[in-house]
Design a protein around this motif. Structure first.
Motif, short mmCIF file in Angstrom:
data_model
loop_
_atom_site.label_atom_id
_atom_site.label_comp_id
_atom_site.label_asym_id
_atom_site.label_seq_id
_atom_site.Cartn_x
_atom_site.Cartn_y
_atom_site.Cartn_z
N TRP A 1 0.84 -1.20 0.00
CA TRP A 1 0.00 0.00 0.00
C TRP A 1 0.88 1.25 0.00
O TRP A 1 0.63 2.21 -0.74
CB TRP A 1 -0.92 -0.06 1.22
N THR A 2 1.93 1.25 0.80
CA THR A 2 2.86 2.38 0.85
C THR A 2 3.51 2.61 -0.51
O THR A 2 3.63 3.74 -0.98
CB THR A 2 3.95 2.13 1.91
N HIS A 3 3.95 1.51 -1.14
CA HIS A 3 4.61 1.62 -2.44
C HIS A 3 3.66 2.20 -3.49
O HIS A 3 4.05 3.07 -4.28
CB HIS A 3 5.10 0.23 -2.88
N PHE A 4 2.42 1.73 -3.49
CA PHE A 4 1.45 2.24 -4.46
C PHE A 4 1.21 3.74 -4.23
O PHE A 4 1.18 4.53 -5.19
CB PHE A 4 0.13 1.48 -4.34
N ALA A 5 1.04 4.12 -2.95
CA ALA A 5 0.80 5.53 -2.64
C ALA A 5 1.99 6.40 -3.05
O ALA A 5 1.82 7.52 -3.54
CB ALA A 5 0.51 5.69 -1.15
N GLY B 1 1.03 4.41 5.47
CA GLY B 1 1.53 3.08 5.17
C GLY B 1 2.85 2.79 5.84
O GLY B 1 3.07 1.70 6.38
N PHE B 2 3.76 3.76 5.82
CA PHE B 2 5.05 3.61 6.49
C PHE B 2 4.85 3.34 7.98
O PHE B 2 5.43 2.40 8.55
CB PHE B 2 5.90 4.86 6.31
N LEU B 3 4.05 4.17 8.63
CA LEU B 3 3.83 4.05 10.08
C LEU B 3 3.18 2.71 10.43
O LEU B 3 3.58 2.04 11.39
CB LEU B 3 2.97 5.21 10.58
N ALA B 4 2.19 2.30 9.63
CA ALA B 4 1.51 1.03 9.90
C ALA B 4 2.48 -0.14 9.77
O ALA B 4 2.48 -1.06 10.60
CB ALA B 4 0.33 0.86 8.93
N THR B 5 3.32 -0.12 8.75
CA THR B 5 4.28 -1.21 8.53
C THR B 5 5.29 -1.29 9.66
O THR B 5 5.60 -2.38 10.16
CB THR B 5 5.01 -1.02 7.18
N ILE B 6 5.82 -0.15 10.09
CA ILE B 6 6.81 -0.14 11.16
C ILE B 6 6.20 -0.64 12.46
O ILE B 6 6.81 -1.43 13.20
CB ILE B 6 7.40 1.28 11.33
N VAL B 7 4.97 -0.21 12.76
CA VAL B 7 4.29 -0.67 13.99
C VAL B 7 4.09 -2.18 13.95
O VAL B 7 4.35 -2.89 14.93
CB VAL B 7 2.95 0.06 14.16
N LEU B 8 3.63 -2.70 12.83
CA LEU B 8 3.41 -4.15 12.69
C LEU B 8 4.72 -4.93 12.82
O LEU B 8 4.76 -5.99 13.45
CB LEU B 8 2.74 -4.45 11.35
#
Length: 240
Positions: free
Chosen positions: A148-152, A164-171
């Motif tokens: 999702w981050t890459h697409f955005a 997307g960056f923040l969600a990925t890092i948290v996960l």
């Protein structure tokens, strides 16, 4: 000085490749000494690990300078970097394939030394439908968020890229915390037959890859905040 007549990037002499090789040997030596209860083995391991983090920082710093500020990552250089990273992924498949082979070899036809059963006698296994299942879901979800981050990023949507960056890092951080808790609660250790050795080797190396990937994505997030990544120039992020 003769003018440059090609599109390739001839990398300047750098101490980081040989430095990282020496530090990798230091980390391995420290780990082996620690596992054999040799004095100062743990401190050698930690010292090597800190040196590796420092080399990672300065090496990435140089690559960022070359690609972002000096413009040395031309299209043909980017193609070479992509091929190199693809070969790295292939080596990772072979690397983990060897450990999976050890697992299947031991589990499909357990030796008499294991009691001819799998899991081996007196080994209490973890419930695969508890924390391991949750961590699998988190890992797959992080794959969705980074895509999702890459697409955005490719469509120039700054807000969604940030989310997307923040969600990925948290996960990713949550995955590591859960894996550590799983290790602390495990009723067996790495020296408990082939089961414990393969389990901790495979999941430990995988966890290490997740940690490295988290650092990789965090560096890309920091670069994004500093306008290093754009719609057409984000090769480092693609690798992450």
């Amino acid at each position: 000085m003769l003018p440059k007549r090609h599109l390739f990037h001839l990398v300047d002499v750098s101490p980081w490749p040989i430095g990282s090789s020496i530090v990798a040997l230091l980390i391995t030596t420290g780990m082996v000494c620690y596992m054999h209860r040799i004095e100062y083995g743990f401190y050698i391991f930690i010292f090597g690990l800190l040196l590796m983090f420092w080399i990672m920082f300065v090496w990435w710093r140089d690559v960022v300078r070359e690609g972002t500020f000096q413009g040395k990552h031309t299209l043909i250089v980017q193609r070479g970097l992509r091929i190199g990273f693809l070969l790295f992924i292939v080596s990772e498949v072979a690397f983990f394939g060897g450990f999976f082979w050890a697992f299947f070899h031991s589990s499909i036809a357990p030796a008499i030394q294991l009691g001819a059963v799998w899991p081996p006698v007196n080994i209490v296994t973890l419930n695969a439908w508890s924390v391991p299942m949750l961590n699998t879901a988190i890992l797959l979800l992080s794959g969705v968020t980074i895509t999702w981050t890459h697409f955005a990023l490719t469509v120039g949507d700054d807000l969604e890229t940030l989310r997307g960056f923040l969600a990925t890092i948290v996960l990713a951080v949550l995955f590591t915390i859960l894996q550590i808790s799983e290790y602390l609660e495990a009723p067996f250790n790495i020296s408990d037959s082939i089961f414990g050795t393969v389990f901790f080797t495979l999941t430990g190396l995988h966890g290490l890859h997740v940690i490295i990937g988290t650092i990789f994505i965090f560096v890309c997030f920091f670069r994004y905040l500093n306008s290093h990544l754009s719609v057409n120039h984000h090769l480092g992020f693609e690798f992450a």
